[in-house]
Enzyme design. Structure first.
Site, PDB file in Angstrom:
ATOM      1  N   ARG A   9      42.211  40.903  42.561  1.00 40.22           N
ATOM      2  CA  ARG A   9      42.634  40.410  43.868  1.00 40.22           C
ATOM      3  C   ARG A   9      43.781  41.246  44.382  1.00 40.22           C
ATOM      4  NH1 ARG A   9      43.902  34.147  44.706  1.00 40.22           N
ATOM      5  NH2 ARG A   9      45.745  34.740  43.540  1.00 40.22           N
ATOM      6  N   THR A  13      46.478  40.895  50.518  1.00 40.25           N
ATOM      7  CA  THR A  13      45.391  40.289  51.318  1.00 40.25           C
ATOM      8  C   THR A  13      44.702  39.149  50.577  1.00 40.25           C
ATOM      9  OG1 THR A  13      43.693  41.751  50.410  1.00 40.25           O
ATOM     10  CG2 THR A  13      44.923  42.569  52.327  1.00 40.25           C
ATOM     11  N   ASP A  61      48.613  32.498  35.934  1.00 42.26           N
ATOM     12  CA  ASP A  61      47.713  33.653  35.997  1.00 42.26           C
ATOM     13  C   ASP A  61      46.895  33.711  34.714  1.00 42.26           C
ATOM     14  OD1 ASP A  61      46.713  36.378  35.628  1.00 42.26           O
ATOM     15  OD2 ASP A  61      47.858  36.832  37.439  1.00 42.26           O
ATOM     16  N   ASP A 107      46.839  37.123  32.757  1.00 46.03           N
ATOM     17  CA  ASP A 107      48.116  37.395  32.072  1.00 46.03           C
ATOM     18  C   ASP A 107      48.307  36.487  30.867  1.00 46.03           C
ATOM     19  OD1 ASP A 107      48.809  39.448  33.723  1.00 46.03           O
ATOM     20  OD2 ASP A 107      50.153  38.274  34.994  1.00 46.03           O
TER      21      ASP A 107
HETATM   22  C1  PRP Z   1      42.014  36.119  39.020  1.00 43.53           C
HETATM   23  C2  PRP Z   1      40.911  35.264  38.451  1.00 43.53           C
HETATM   24  C3  PRP Z   1      39.803  35.446  39.454  1.00 43.53           C
HETATM   25  C4  PRP Z   1      40.557  35.565  40.755  1.00 43.53           C
HETATM   26  C5  PRP Z   1      40.452  34.244  41.469  1.00 43.53           C
HETATM   27  O1  PRP Z   1      41.803  37.440  38.732  1.00 43.53           O
HETATM   28  O2  PRP Z   1      40.545  35.603  37.142  1.00 43.53           O
HETATM   29  O3  PRP Z   1      38.995  36.579  39.232  1.00 43.53           O
HETATM   30  O4  PRP Z   1      41.911  35.841  40.417  1.00 43.53           O
HETATM   31  O5  PRP Z   1      41.026  34.314  42.718  1.00 43.53           O
HETATM   32  P1  PRP Z   1      40.189  34.186  44.057  1.00 43.53           P
HETATM   33  O6  PRP Z   1      39.283  33.021  43.910  1.00 43.53           O
HETATM   34  O7  PRP Z   1      41.248  33.972  45.092  1.00 43.53           O
HETATM   35  O8  PRP Z   1      39.447  35.465  44.292  1.00 43.53           O
HETATM   36  P2  PRP Z   1      42.808  38.606  39.194  1.00 43.53           P
HETATM   37  O9  PRP Z   1      42.446  39.063  40.557  1.00 43.53           O
HETATM   38  O10 PRP Z   1      44.210  38.129  39.003  1.00 43.53           O
HETATM   39  O11 PRP Z   1      42.453  39.809  38.252  1.00 43.53           O
HETATM   40  P3  PRP Z   1      42.708  40.007  36.686  1.00 43.53           P
HETATM   41  O12 PRP Z   1      41.791  39.033  35.966  1.00 43.53           O
HETATM   42  O13 PRP Z   1      42.291  41.409  36.478  1.00 43.53           O
HETATM   43  O14 PRP Z   1      44.139  39.735  36.391  1.00 43.53           O
HETATM   44  N1  URA Z   2      44.078  33.675  39.666  1.00 44.56           N
HETATM   45  C1  URA Z   2      44.712  33.121  38.606  1.00 44.56           C
HETATM   46  O1  URA Z   2      44.700  33.674  37.498  1.00 44.56           O
HETATM   47  N2  URA Z   2      45.362  31.954  38.797  1.00 44.56           N
HETATM   48  C2  URA Z   2      45.393  31.328  39.986  1.00 44.56           C
HETATM   49  O2  URA Z   2      45.994  30.244  40.075  1.00 44.56           O
HETATM   50  C3  URA Z   2      44.726  31.921  41.069  1.00 44.56           C
HETATM   51  C4  URA Z   2      44.075  33.094  40.878  1.00 44.56           C
END
Ligand code: PRP
Ligand code: URA
Length: 215
Positions: free
Chosen positions: A110, A114, A206, A209
């Site tokens: 994400r 944005t 997160d 993380d």
């Molecule tokens: C997180 C999560 C989803 C997304 C959800 O991933 O694992 O993929 O955010 O958010 P959304 O519904 O608003 O799209 P992130 O983008 O943080 O990536 P990562 O797993 O690589 O940390």
């Molecule tokens: N992605 C995450 O990992 N946590 C949230 O709460 C939203 C998006």
């Protein structure tokens, strides 16, 4: 927490073991090792619920005493597709339940400003039209990532997809259902709302993380 009304296309898995484990996941004091184990266990329990209507076919089997007819899951191997990174945490648990499943991968993150998904990787089995897919991501927040992943899966030919997440926000469920009404969504918790940075409240923080210790 106040009860949230049901949303179209959503199945909330209310099993007591799932609910107990989700509460442990939410706890900010839960360390990475336990967090990872909990995601693994919850994913397995959720997959059990999400596959309840998989098609079966009869198969002959010889017991130590006689020949009989049993049932097996019909068709090609189930395919798990984690959305990277956090969806990876759900794969091993589900493979314990379905050891012969294939595993595809969709790389999305994400954009911090944005909140829209940025795609960086895509690989699934070639014969997508003939398979059942489980799309995996612990978090359904704005729904942007799930919609992008479902768009990509369908573009590659997938027709039967179920989406399993752990914690969902109502806005995300509505966005996914509006874009892909044929895709059933399974979650372990339907939370209240998103904050201004697109995080789910109360949520669990997160997920990537916390799974990989990268905070
Ligand atoms: C997180 C999560 C989803 C997304 C959800 O991933 O694992 O993929 O955010 O958010 P959304 O519904 O608003 O799209 P992130 O983008 O943080 O990536 P990562 O797993 O690589 O940390
Ligand atoms: N992605 C995450 O990992 N946590 C949230 O709460 C939203 C998006």
């Amino acid at each position: 927490m106040p009860t949230t009304p049901a949303l179209n296309g959503l199945t909330l898995v209310r099993h007591p073991l799932v609910q107990h484990k989700v509460t442990l996941l939410r706890d900010k004091a839960t360390p990475t090792k336990i967090f990872k184990e909990l995601v693994d266990e919850i994913a397995m329990l959720m997959a059990y619920e999400a596959t309840i209507d998989l098609a079966l076919e009869p198969v002959g089997v010889e017991t130590p005493l006689e020949q009989t007819i049993g049932q097996r899951v019909a068709g090609k191997k189930l395919t798990l597709v984690p959305i990277l990174r956090a969806g990876l945490g759900m794969v091993e648990g589900i493979l314990k339940l379905v050891p012969s499943a294939r595993v595809g991968h969709i790389g999305l993150y994400r954009d911090h400003d944005t909140l829209e998904p940025v795609a960086y990787y895509f690989k699934i089995p070639g014969d997508a039209a003939e398979r059942d897919f489980l799309l995996l991501d612990p978090m359904l927040a704005t729904g942007g990532s799930a919609v992008a992943a479902l768009d990509a899966l369908k573009k590659a030919g997938a027709q039967r997809i179920r989406f399993i997440c752990l914690v969902a926000a109502p806005a995300g469920v509505e966005r996914v259902h509006a874009a892909h009404p044929d895709v059933p969504i399974f979650c372990a918790a339907l939370d209240r709302e998103l904050n201004e940075r697109g995080y789910i409240l109360p949520g669990l923080g997160d997920a990537g993380d916390r799974l990989f210790g990268t905070r």
